[in-house]
Structure formats: C-alpha cells, structure tokens
Write an enzyme that holds these catalytic residues in place. Structure first.
Site, PDB file in Angstrom:
ATOM      1  N   HIS A 152       0.891  -1.029   0.102  1.00  0.00           N
ATOM      2  CA  HIS A 152       0.027   0.110  -0.127  1.00  0.00           C
ATOM      3  C   HIS A 152       0.936   1.198  -0.153  1.00  0.00           C
ATOM      4  CE1 HIS A 152      -3.298   2.570   0.682  1.00  0.00           C
ATOM      5  NE2 HIS A 152      -3.651   2.247   2.090  1.00  0.00           N
ATOM      6  N   HIS A 195      -2.864  -2.429  -9.366  1.00  0.00           N
ATOM      7  CA  HIS A 195      -4.118  -2.056  -8.561  1.00  0.00           C
ATOM      8  C   HIS A 195      -5.272  -2.756  -8.679  1.00  0.00           C
ATOM      9  CE1 HIS A 195      -6.451   1.395  -6.805  1.00  0.00           C
ATOM     10  NE2 HIS A 195      -5.291   1.946  -6.596  1.00  0.00           N
ATOM     11  N   ASP A 204       2.323   5.152  -6.809  1.00  0.00           N
ATOM     12  CA  ASP A 204       3.656   4.975  -6.092  1.00  0.00           C
ATOM     13  C   ASP A 204       4.448   5.131  -7.116  1.00  0.00           C
ATOM     14  OD1 ASP A 204       1.544   3.242  -4.195  1.00  0.00           O
ATOM     15  OD2 ASP A 204       2.779   5.159  -3.580  1.00  0.00           O
TER      16      ASP A 204
HETATM   17  C1  SDX Z   1      -1.666   2.022  -3.333  1.00  0.00           C
HETATM   18  O1  SDX Z   1      -6.379   0.625  -3.062  1.00  0.00           O
HETATM   19  C2  SDX Z   1      -5.833   1.750  -3.373  1.00  0.00           C
HETATM   20  O2  SDX Z   1      -6.664   2.636  -3.716  1.00  0.00           O
HETATM   21  C3  SDX Z   1      -4.403   1.937  -3.061  1.00  0.00           C
HETATM   22  C4  SDX Z   1      -3.926   3.368  -3.440  1.00  0.00           C
HETATM   23  C5  SDX Z   1      -4.329   4.642  -2.585  1.00  0.00           C
HETATM   24  O3  SDX Z   1      -4.432   5.579  -3.351  1.00  0.00           O
HETATM   25  O4  SDX Z   1      -4.759   4.384  -1.310  1.00  0.00           O
HETATM   26  O5  SDX Z   1      -4.136   3.498  -4.762  1.00  0.00           O
HETATM   27  C6  SDX Z   1      -2.404   3.381  -3.214  1.00  0.00           C
HETATM   28  O6  SDX Z   1      -1.477   1.258  -2.394  1.00  0.00           O
HETATM   29  C7  SDX Z   1      -1.448   1.715  -4.766  1.00  0.00           C
HETATM   30  C8  SDX Z   1      -0.754   0.251  -4.840  1.00  0.00           C
HETATM   31  C9  SDX Z   1       0.612   0.185  -4.341  1.00  0.00           C
HETATM   32  N1  SDX Z   1       1.323  -0.734  -4.196  1.00  0.00           N
HETATM   33  C10 SDX Z   1       2.262  -1.607  -4.811  1.00  0.00           C
HETATM   34  O7  SDX Z   1       2.589  -0.786  -6.066  1.00  0.00           O
HETATM   35  C11 SDX Z   1       2.896  -2.916  -4.735  1.00  0.00           C
HETATM   36  C12 SDX Z   1       2.621  -3.885  -6.014  1.00  0.00           C
HETATM   37  N2  SDX Z   1       1.396  -4.079  -6.735  1.00  0.00           N
HETATM   38  C13 SDX Z   1       0.809  -5.245  -6.097  1.00  0.00           C
HETATM   39  O8  SDX Z   1       1.335  -5.830  -4.772  1.00  0.00           O
HETATM   40  C14 SDX Z   1      -0.458  -5.491  -6.364  1.00  0.00           C
HETATM   41  O9  SDX Z   1      -0.869  -5.030  -7.722  1.00  0.00           O
HETATM   42  C15 SDX Z   1      -1.638  -4.770  -5.482  1.00  0.00           C
HETATM   43  C16 SDX Z   1      -1.384  -5.092  -4.124  1.00  0.00           C
HETATM   44  C17 SDX Z   1      -1.420  -3.082  -5.677  1.00  0.00           C
HETATM   45  C18 SDX Z   1      -3.148  -5.417  -5.971  1.00  0.00           C
HETATM   46  O10 SDX Z   1      -2.981  -6.379  -5.771  1.00  0.00           O
HETATM   47  P1  SDX Z   1      -4.317  -7.390  -6.156  1.00  0.00           P
HETATM   48  O11 SDX Z   1      -5.370  -6.439  -6.506  1.00  0.00           O
HETATM   49  O12 SDX Z   1      -4.754  -8.377  -4.963  1.00  0.00           O
HETATM   50  O13 SDX Z   1      -3.844  -8.252  -7.322  1.00  0.00           O
HETATM   51  P2  SDX Z   1      -3.291  -9.598  -7.360  1.00  0.00           P
HETATM   52  O14 SDX Z   1      -2.110  -9.595  -6.220  1.00  0.00           O
HETATM   53  O15 SDX Z   1      -4.284 -10.628  -7.085  1.00  0.00           O
HETATM   54  O16 SDX Z   1      -2.680  -9.789  -8.707  1.00  0.00           O
HETATM   55  C19 SDX Z   1      -3.130 -10.371  -9.827  1.00  0.00           C
HETATM   56  C20 SDX Z   1      -2.314 -10.992 -10.571  1.00  0.00           C
HETATM   57  C21 SDX Z   1      -1.439 -11.803 -10.132  1.00  0.00           C
HETATM   58  O17 SDX Z   1      -0.559 -12.795 -10.629  1.00  0.00           O
HETATM   59  P3  SDX Z   1      -1.517 -14.292 -10.854  1.00  0.00           P
HETATM   60  O18 SDX Z   1      -1.290 -14.883  -9.648  1.00  0.00           O
HETATM   61  O19 SDX Z   1      -2.659 -14.043 -11.566  1.00  0.00           O
HETATM   62  O20 SDX Z   1      -0.451 -14.956 -11.843  1.00  0.00           O
HETATM   63  O21 SDX Z   1      -1.233  -9.757 -11.042  1.00  0.00           O
HETATM   64  C22 SDX Z   1       0.018 -10.318 -10.288  1.00  0.00           C
HETATM   65  C23 SDX Z   1      -0.141 -11.204  -9.292  1.00  0.00           C
HETATM   66  O22 SDX Z   1       1.003 -11.726  -9.129  1.00  0.00           O
HETATM   67  N3  SDX Z   1       0.685  -8.848  -9.890  1.00  0.00           N
HETATM   68  C24 SDX Z   1       1.875  -8.523  -9.991  1.00  0.00           C
HETATM   69  C25 SDX Z   1       1.884  -7.134  -9.410  1.00  0.00           C
HETATM   70  N4  SDX Z   1       0.487  -6.906  -8.967  1.00  0.00           N
HETATM   71  C26 SDX Z   1      -0.205  -7.893  -9.530  1.00  0.00           C
HETATM   72  N5  SDX Z   1       2.994  -8.957 -10.400  1.00  0.00           N
HETATM   73  C27 SDX Z   1       3.786  -8.330 -10.396  1.00  0.00           C
HETATM   74  N6  SDX Z   1       4.209  -7.085  -9.948  1.00  0.00           N
HETATM   75  C28 SDX Z   1       2.939  -6.381  -9.478  1.00  0.00           C
HETATM   76  N7  SDX Z   1       3.299  -5.206  -8.829  1.00  0.00           N
END
Ligand code: SDX
Length: 492
Positions: free
Chosen positions: A301, A340, A396
């Site tokens: 996050h 996201h 971010d």
């Molecule tokens: C913020 O919610 C908000 O509004 C948050 C925010 C706000 O203003 O408050 O916008 C701020 O927190 C932005 C997000 C910051 N976090 C990151 O950048 C960390 C990296 N991102 C991920 O960890 C992820 O994308 C999340 C946590 C942001 C979202 O996770 P989800 O919705 O649970 O998605 P998921 O983990 O189910 O991913 C779906 C697929 C998976 O692959 P498969 O299992 O289908 O093979 O996408 C992949 C994930 O492994 N994936 C990623 C990835 N994000 C998702 N793979 C590599 N790198 C990534 N960043």
C-alpha cells in the site's frame, strides 16, 4: 424487501437454492445487492448432505470474499473511481482539474464538507488547521525517545495514538460513546468532531516533520506563523538557523502541495478501510488515524513508494531491466509501483505525478534512476505478462523518484503519502459518524474450516508427536548473552 419469484421486478436477482428449491428475489440498487438477503437461503442441517455444525447452514448463506475483491462496505459521496476508464473524482471534481487549479488544503475541505469553500469558509478552515499545529511538550519527549534509525512510519503511527491521550475531552471511552455520533443533531458534538479534525490535520505536519528531524538528528522546529500548510511543513522540516529568513523554495512547495492533493483520498483503500473498521467501534479519532497509518505503512500500500526506489536502485541500470522483468514473471520479485485492485488502466495520478517530476528535476537535476524507471515502465507495458494481468503504473511508481530528488530519506517516503491521506481518512470517518443510519460495528464473518468438537486431554496424557510445519513454536536463536541468561535461569 425480498419478494417471491413471480413478482420479480426488473432491477432484481432471482436466486434459487438448489439444496432446498427455495427461490428469493433480491433487489438490485446502484448495481449492488444487500448481502444479508442471502441469509434467507437457510436449511435444516443435514449430516446426510455432508453438512457440519460449523457450516452454519441454519443461519443462512454467507458471502465469502477474501481480500474484499468484490464487497462494498459503505455508501459514500466522497470519491469516485472508474478503474476501467482511469477516472478519479473527489465530490464530482476530476482529479486533473483539482491538481491544476486547487490546493491540498482546499481539496481537504472539499473531501470533508462536500463543496469547494467560499473565501470566508476557507479562511476559517485554514486558520483553524494552522492554529492547531503545536503539539504538547511531552509529545516532543515521546518523539525524541525514538532511535535515530527508527522507521518514520513507526514514529508517525505512535504519535497519533499518543496525541489522543492529550485530548481526554475528545475520548468517547472517557466522556461518552456517542460524543461523535451525536453530531447528527448536537451542535456541541459537531464542534467537538470538527475541532479534532482541525487538530489532527494541523498536528500532522508537525509530527511528520518531527519524525524527519529525529532521523536527521536535528532539534524540532516550532510551527511557523503566516505560511501555508505545505510551506509550514517544509519549514519545520528544513529550518536550521534561528533568525534566518528561511522560506521553502516556492516551486518545491507547489510541487509537494500537488503531490499531497493527489494523495488526499482514494475511497475504500486498505488504510481507509482500517480507519473505518477501527472507527466503527466508536473509539477516538486519533486511534483510528493511528490504525490508518499502520495499514498504509505496508509495502503493498503506501509503503510502495519506498519499495519502488529500493527496487530501482537494486536494478541499477537500464541494461538490467530485461533481467528484472523476467524475475518478476517468474514471481521471484514484485514490480512495485505497478498494479492496482481497481485501476485496470494507468492510474490518473501517476500521469500527473510524472509531469510534476519534471518541474522538480528542473531544480534538482534529473535523477538517473528515472531512465531506469521509464525503461522498466515501457518494458512492462509492452510485455504480455503485464498486459494480460492489466498491470499499469500506479500512484507510487514515480512519486518516490520525486521524494528522492528532494533529498528525503527513502524510508520517509510513506510519510509523504500518509500525511495528506489523513484528510481522506477523516472525511470518511466524519461521513461514518454523521451517517443517518447510525454506526454499526464492522464485524466480518468467516468460513470455519477447522476441527470439529473434541475433548480436552490432560498434559500428562499427551504424547510427544511430530506435527506439521508451523503447528508448534519455532526454536529461535538467541544472542550469547540471552543464552547464558537462559542457562543460568534454568538452574533456578
Ligand atoms: C496504493 O487501493 C488503493 O486505492 C491504494 C492506493 C491509494 O491511493 O490508497 O491507490 C495506493 O496502495 C497503490 C498500490 C501500491 N502497491 C504496489 O505498487 C505494490 C505492487 N502491487 C501489487 O502488490 C498489487 O498490484 C496490488 C497489491 C496493488 C493489488 O493486488 P491485487 O489486486 O490483490 O492483485 P493480485 O495480487 O491478485 O494480482 C493479480 C495478478 C497476480 O498474478 P497471477 O496470480 O494471476 O499469476 O497480477 C500479479 C499477481 O501476481 N501482480 C503483480 C503485481 N501486481 C499484481 N505481479 C508483479 N508485480 C506486481 N506489482
């Protein structure tokens, strides 16, 4: 109201429980259905059908949604996001217009009170907030007690929990659990609520600056008079010599104020949900904000801006980007700053931040890490792995590069996210406290998949046995001193 199938209105679902043949009609409102309607689909527990007591079949169906992938827990008028179209609006105003024409504090007002303020309204609000930037002397002792290398977010969340202790008159546990929900009808309660909001917004910049000064080993700076919100924050961060006429650089003030505005709210993100989960118990708002800080701290996050820069530094150069992309595709690394839960296109804030970066780099010089970031972004956006999963740059991805160019320590970056987000958290908390339906404590359900009933076994009858990994305490290493102490103690 649930009606029988033959009178099913257009905006409704007809659901038949094939276990019993029972049919219910559930109304669809604003493209959602009340989860509690499914409780009508109950049946007598039948072991013949494989039912267990723990499945609670007689209590009716539950909705199982780990991670809240598709569950709405509030109705809100504050922020709207369309993840497909990359739309973000606060009280109906597009983020692009606010970023260009508004300020952080004016946007905070909009989030809290629902309308853009008139001149007199804004004057009252900004004076109140900037009147409340001083903190209790003892809080300086608390902040001063941290080690210099304490993570600034640990200091921030501690500070907000502690701040509540200096406002017993604002503590529902001490003066009455409804002191905030009474604000629906009581002027005194509404004033008490808004006063805590002024205090929290005002003191937020001071405690955030104190966390930075601790990190830099410098004395705390008294809040200045006559400066804007973001200017006051930067003044308390960087002022050094008494008597100097130091003023933060106007371009940096404007850029940081725009970044604060972009981070002010984002509807039911994890930290806002944490604030409302805690706020639903009617605890004081300082404790609820501390919970929001704790949730935002995480690398998934608000901690992602810190993680992005650490990731870029570890990649090292543009040449190493392809290898890193392959590592991510093997799930050996996360591409921080990408992906996201809601946005399935580029986060509109990321686009604006990219432009703000250029304004800053014009002053600070271009960070070579930006080349790595741009190469990483372009490689990911053109790679099927990321396209299939609809992973795009989020808020971010570029913000950390700006904070780095401004000289903030890397572990300070999440503070620059949490600080403005306090306005959004407070807007949602205020909306919850003023809800016409009152506040219901948030108490999610579970699906129990554990042991059925079993009888207690006295210690002397329990036989030593191998258990599966994690089903007993780990044996942890102790530094020599503790080992010697434990050995000595075991002889007692
Ligand atoms: C913020 O919610 C908000 O509004 C948050 C925010 C706000 O203003 O408050 O916008 C701020 O927190 C932005 C997000 C910051 N976090 C990151 O950048 C960390 C990296 N991102 C991920 O960890 C992820 O994308 C999340 C946590 C942001 C979202 O996770 P989800 O919705 O649970 O998605 P998921 O983990 O189910 O991913 C779906 C697929 C998976 O692959 P498969 O299992 O289908 O093979 O996408 C992949 C994930 O492994 N994936 C990623 C990835 N994000 C998702 N793979 C590599 N790198 C990534 N960043």
């Amino acid at each position: 109201m649930v009606t029988t199938a033959q009178k099913a209105p257009e905006h409704s679902l007809t659901i038949t429980d094939n276990r019993t043949g029972k049919t219910i009609v559930v109304p669809i409102e604003r493209n959602s259905i009340p989860a509690t309607a499914l409780k009508k689909l109950a049946r007598k527990q039948d072991a013949q059908q494989g039912d267990k007591l723990e499945d609670e079949v007689e209590g009716g169906l539950r909705v199982y949604d780990p991670g809240f992938m598709n569950t709405a827990v509030v109705q809100s008028r504050i922020t709207f996001i369309d993840g497909e179209k990359g739309i973000l609006r606060h009280r109906g105003y597009p983020i692009e217009q606010l970023a260009e024409k508004s300020s952080f504090l004016e946007t905070a007002y909009l989030l809290l009170y629902g309308e853009l303020p008139t001149k007199s309204q804004y004057t009252l609000f900004s004076n109140e907030v900037l009147h409340h930037t001083f903190v209790h002397r003892d809080l300086q002792e608390i902040m001063g007690s941290f080690r210099h290398d304490a993570h600034p977010m640990a200091m921030l969340e501690s500070a907000f929990a502690a701040l509540g202790a200096y406002a017993p008159e604002a503590n529902p546990s001490l003066v009455g659990q409804n002191i905030y929900t009474n604000a629906r009808t009581s002027e005194a309660s509404l004033q008490l609520m808004d006063k805590q909001i002024f205090r929290l917004l005002g003191k937020a910049i001071t405690v955030a600056a104190m966390a930075y000064r601790m990190r830099m080993g410098r004395q705390f700076v008294k809040p200045p008079a006559g400066l804007s919100y973001t200017e006051s924050f930067l003044y308390m961060m960087d002022h050094l010599n008494e008597g100097s006429s130091y003023r933060p650089h106007p371009t940096i003030v404007k850029a940081l104020d725009t970044l604060f505005l972009l981070h002010a709210d984002h509807e039911m993100n994890a930290s806002c949900a944490a604030v409302l989960q805690v706020g639903s118990t009617l605890v004081d708002p300082y404790s609820a904000i501390a919970a929001g800080c704790a949730a935002l701290y995480g690398p998934l996050h608000g901690g992602a801006n810190e993680a992005v820069v650490r990731m870029l530094v570890s990649i090292g150069s543009v040449e190493n980007v392809p290898a890193f992309i392959e590592k991510v595709k093997r799930k050996e690394a996360v591409l921080s700053g990408f992906g996201h839960r809601i946005y399935r296109s580029t986060d509109p804030r990321s686009t604006i931040i990219r432009k703000v970066a250029e304004d800053i780099f014009a002053i600070t010089g271009r960070d070579p890490l930006l080349d790595t970031a741009l190469a990483l972004r372009d490689a990911a956006l053109s790679d099927p792995y990321f396209k299939e999963r609809r992973l795009y740059p989020n808020v971010d991805f570029f913000s950390g590069l700006i904070y780095r160019a401004l000289g903030f320590p890397t572990d300070y970056f999440p503070i620059l996210f949490a600080l403005p987000r306090i306005a959004g958290w407070l807007a949602h908390w205020r909306q919850m406290m003023l809800s016409p339906q009152g506040v219901k404590i948030w108490r999610p359900r579970q699906v129990y998949v554990g042991e059925g009933e079993r009888a207690y076994v006295p210690l002397k009858e329990r036989k030593e046995r191998k258990v599966e990994r994690g089903a007993e305490p780990s044996v942890v290493n102790h530094p020599t001193s503790t080992r010697v102490f434990l050995a000595r103690e075991s002889k007692l």
